[in-house]
Enzyme design. Structure first.
Site, PDB file in Angstrom:
ATOM      1  CE  LYS A  35      21.408  16.546 -57.809  1.00 51.34           C
ATOM      2  NZ  LYS A  35      22.374  15.431 -57.667  1.00 51.34           N
ATOM      3  CE1 TYR A 253      -9.253  14.912 -42.315  1.00 48.69           C
ATOM      4  CE2 TYR A 253      -7.238  16.100 -42.877  1.00 48.69           C
ATOM      5  CZ  TYR A 253      -8.554  15.743 -43.162  1.00 48.69           C
ATOM      6  OH  TYR A 253      -9.148  16.228 -44.292  1.00 48.69           O
TER       7      TYR A 253
END
Ligand SMILES: *Cc1c(COP(=O)(O)O)cnc(C)c1O
Length: 359
Positions: A35, A253
Site C-alpha cells: 500500500k 529561516y
C-alpha cells in the site's frame, strides 16, 4: 553537477527480507503489503521483485492502487484491497475486496448471488482496533446466520493487531483469543493475522497468511531489539554550495541557528517537500565518509544546511549521506523527528532520482 538527491532502493534486500519472513512464517504463507506505493518506495518496482522472490499475495489500501498493481503484475497473484470497494468497481482487474462491515458482506454477497457466481473476498473481523472490520455485534449476527455469506467465496478471514510492536502488551494475546473465538463460530476458513511485528510474537500469530509491510522495507519489526531486517533505503545528495560565515551570523529561516564560531555551512537540495520532515530542524545529521555532520538551521522546503566546519576537505559537488549507511536509518531519523520509520518512508518525495538495485 546534477544537484538532485539520489534515492537508492535495494530490491535485492527487499526480496531477502521477504524470504526471511517467509521462512519464519512457514508453513503459513506470507503476503507483501505494498500500500501507499510500497511505503513510498515504488510499488511498480517493488511488487514484481517480491513476486520474483515467490510472493503470491499482495495487499494495497485503495482500489486505484490495486488497479495499478494488477497492471504491473499481470494476472495470477491475489491483490486484496484493504479499504474495500463497491461490487464490480474493480472491473476486469480481479481484485479482492476486504469486507470491513456487515454492510460490505451483504452488498458483495447479493452481487454474487445475482450474478450466479460467488464473489471472492476477504472477511475482516475487528478484534481491537475499532477502525475497520466487523465489530463484535456484526460478528455475532454472522455467526448466528451463515447463510448471510451465500454468494461469497471467502479466501481468508483476517484481523489486525494494534500493539504487535510491543510484545508484552496484553492486547496481543487478547486479540489472538478474540480472533480464534470469532473464527470458531464461522465456516472454517484460512486465517490472516500477523503484520511484520506480529511475525515476531510467536507461531500463534503467523496464521495461514501473514501480511508484513514495514519489515520488507527494512524497518525494525522488533523495536527494542536489534533490527533483524536488511536495510533497503539510502539517500544521498551532493553539496550545492559551501560558504564561510563569521561567529554571530545566523543560518536559515527564523535565524534559529547562530554560529558560535567562524563556520563553514554546506547547502543540500533536499527539504521538507522531499519528505525530510521540517521537525528535523536542529535534529537531523548527515554522514560524510566516517564523519557525522550536524544539520543547522531550519529545514526549508527545498534545502537543508549542514555545519561542515569540522570536515575541512569537503568540497561542493561531493555527496553526503542523509539516510542509510553511516547516516541514520529510517528508524533512527524517525526517532529524531518524533515519529516512526513508516512515516519517513511514505513521505519520501517524488523529486529524487531513484536508483533500483536488482537482487
Ligand atoms: C499496513 C497493514 C499491514 C502491514 O503492517 P506492517 O506493520 O507494515 O507490517 C498489515 N495489515 C493491515 C490491515 C494493514 O493496514
Amino acid at each position: 553537477m546534477d544537484p538532485t538527491a539520489l534515492l537508492r532502493i535495494d530490491l535485492g534486500a527487499i526480496a531477502e527480507n521477504w524470504r526471511a519472513l517467509a521462512a519464519r512464517a512457514a508453513p503459513g504463507a506470507v503476503a507483501g503489503v505494498v500500500k501507499a506505493n510500497a511505503y513510498g518506495l515504488g510499488a511498480a518496482r517493488v511488487a514484481p521483485a517480491l513476486h520474483a522472490a515467490g510472493c503470491r499475495h499482495f495487499f494495497v489500501a485503495h482500489l486505484a492502487e490495486g488497479m495499478a498493481l494488477r497492471a504491473a503484475l499481470g494476472a495470477g497473484p491475489m491483490i486484496a484491497v484493504l479499504n474495500g470497494f463497491a461490487p464490480g468497481a474493480d472491473e476486469e482487474a480481479a481484485l479482492m475486496p476486504v469486507l470491513n462491515s456487515l454492510g460490505d458482506v451483504l452488498a458483495h454477497a447479493a452481487a454474487g448471488r445475482s450474478a450466479g457466481r460467488a464473489r471472492p473476498a476477504l472477511l475482516h473481523l475487528d478484534t481491537g482496533m475499532a477502525r475497520l472490520g466487523l465489530d463484535a455485534g456484526e460478528q455475532a449476527r454472522l455467526a448466528a446466520d451463515h447463510s448471510l455469506l451465500a454468494g461469497l467465496d471467502l479466501l481468508y478471514v483476517m484481523s489486525h493487531l494494534a500493539c504487535a510492536d510491543e510484545p508484552d502488551h496484553p492486547l496481543n494475546a487478547e486479540q489472538a483469543a478474540r480472533f480464534a473465538r470469532a473464527c470458531a463460530r464461522l465456516p472454517k476458513l484460512p486465517r490472516s493475522f500477523a503484520n511484520s511485528s506480529g511475525l515476531f510474537l510467536g507461531s500463534d500469530y503467523a496464521s495461514d497468511l501473514a501480511r508484513p509491510g514495514c519489515a520488507l522495507y527494512g524497518i525494525n519489526p522488533t523495536p527494542g531489539a536489534a533490527n533483524p531486517m536488511r536495510q533497503v533505503v539510502r539517500l544521498e545528495a551532493p553539496i550545492l554550495q559551501i560558504r564561510d560565515i563569521p561567529a554571530g551570523a545566523s543560518v536559515g529561516y527564523g535565524a534559529s541557528f547562530v554560529a558560535a564560531r567562524p563556520s563553514r555551512i554546506a547547502t543540500i537540495a533536499v527539504g521538507y517537500a522531499d519528505g525530510y520532515l521540517r521537525c528535523l530542524s536542529g535534529q537531523g545529521v548527515a554522514a560524510y565518509r566516517d564523519m557525522i555532520l550536524p544539520m543547522v538551521g531550519r529545514v526549508s522546503m527545498d534545502l537543508i544546511t549542514l555545519d561542515v566546519t569540522d570536515a575541512p576537505g569537503i568540497t561542493p559537488g561531493e555527496a553526503v549521506q542523509l539516510i542509510g549507511g553511516a547516516a541514520p536509518s529510517p528508524d533512527d531519523l524517525a526517532a529524531r523527528a518524533g515519529t516512526i520509520g513508516y512515516e519517513i518512508l511514505t513521505s519520501l518525495g517524488d523529486r529524487y532520482r531513484r536508483d533500483y538495485r536488482a537482487g
